[in-house]
Design a protein around this motif. Sequence first.
Motif, PDB file in Angstrom:
ATOM      1  N   THR A  48     -18.676 -31.680   9.320  1.00  0.00           N
ATOM      2  CA  THR A  48     -19.033 -30.987   7.838  1.00  0.00           C
ATOM      3  C   THR A  48     -21.160 -30.996   8.233  1.00  0.00           C
ATOM      4  OG1 THR A  48     -19.956 -33.357   6.630  1.00  0.00           O
ATOM      5  CG2 THR A  48     -17.660 -32.040   6.677  1.00  0.00           C
ATOM      6  N   PRO A  50     -24.045 -29.720   9.203  1.00  0.00           N
ATOM      7  CA  PRO A  50     -25.459 -28.222   9.641  1.00  0.00           C
ATOM      8  C   PRO A  50     -25.771 -28.760  11.372  1.00  0.00           C
ATOM      9  CG  PRO A  50     -26.606 -29.361   8.465  1.00  0.00           C
ATOM     10  CD  PRO A  50     -25.370 -29.995   8.923  1.00  0.00           C
ATOM     11  N   ASP A  51     -25.682 -27.916  12.593  1.00  0.00           N
ATOM     12  CA  ASP A  51     -26.544 -27.884  13.404  1.00  0.00           C
ATOM     13  C   ASP A  51     -27.926 -27.953  13.085  1.00  0.00           C
ATOM     14  OD1 ASP A  51     -24.848 -28.261  15.291  1.00  0.00           O
ATOM     15  OD2 ASP A  51     -24.353 -25.660  15.686  1.00  0.00           O
ATOM     16  N   ARG A  54     -24.598 -31.532  13.439  1.00  0.00           N
ATOM     17  CA  ARG A  54     -23.300 -31.979  13.803  1.00  0.00           C
ATOM     18  C   ARG A  54     -23.556 -31.659  15.367  1.00  0.00           C
ATOM     19  NH1 ARG A  54     -21.847 -26.952  11.878  1.00  0.00           N
ATOM     20  NH2 ARG A  54     -22.160 -25.931  13.394  1.00  0.00           N
ATOM     21  N   GLN A  96     -30.039 -34.168   7.669  1.00  0.00           N
ATOM     22  CA  GLN A  96     -29.951 -33.964   6.726  1.00  0.00           C
ATOM     23  C   GLN A  96     -29.747 -34.926   5.406  1.00  0.00           C
ATOM     24  OE1 GLN A  96     -31.055 -30.246   5.992  1.00  0.00           O
ATOM     25  NE2 GLN A  96     -31.960 -30.216   7.860  1.00  0.00           N
TER      26      GLN A  96
END
Length: 147
Positions: A48, A50-51, A54, A96
């Motif tokens: 879940t 974000p790059d 992830r 994040q």
Amino acid sequence: MSPKKVAQKSATKPKGFTAEERAAMKDRVQELKGSGEGEAAVLKKLATMPDPDRTMGKRLHAIIMASAPTLTPRLWYGMPAYAKDDKVVCFFQNAQKFKARYSTLGFSDKANLDEGAMWPTGFALKELGAAEEARIGALVRKAVGRG
């Protein structure tokens, strides 16, 4: 102190927990109810993100599991974590999560990283190259008493 200064002070005072902190506490409640245990929960959480968080989290997961296969993956305050005897040893906090400029690999007081009277328990991660991966593997092995 003048009434104006008192009003200014109270206007700048934080008003409780941030949205991110409240979300982490809600995550922890769900984990305590049993929904945060096991590798599947950690991999789902990583998916879940974000790059680039992830990608970094998945690579870090692989490094940790290869370095200390006795650690049990689980979620801890909504973060991927790795426990020994039900006690979190290390965790990954993606950038994040708290709108930080870097991700963090953290170690709890259960990690055997003691070096004299002072040692680091958290490491900022911007990217993972071969040198960082080797250092992380060594830290994780040391944290569980295999290094």
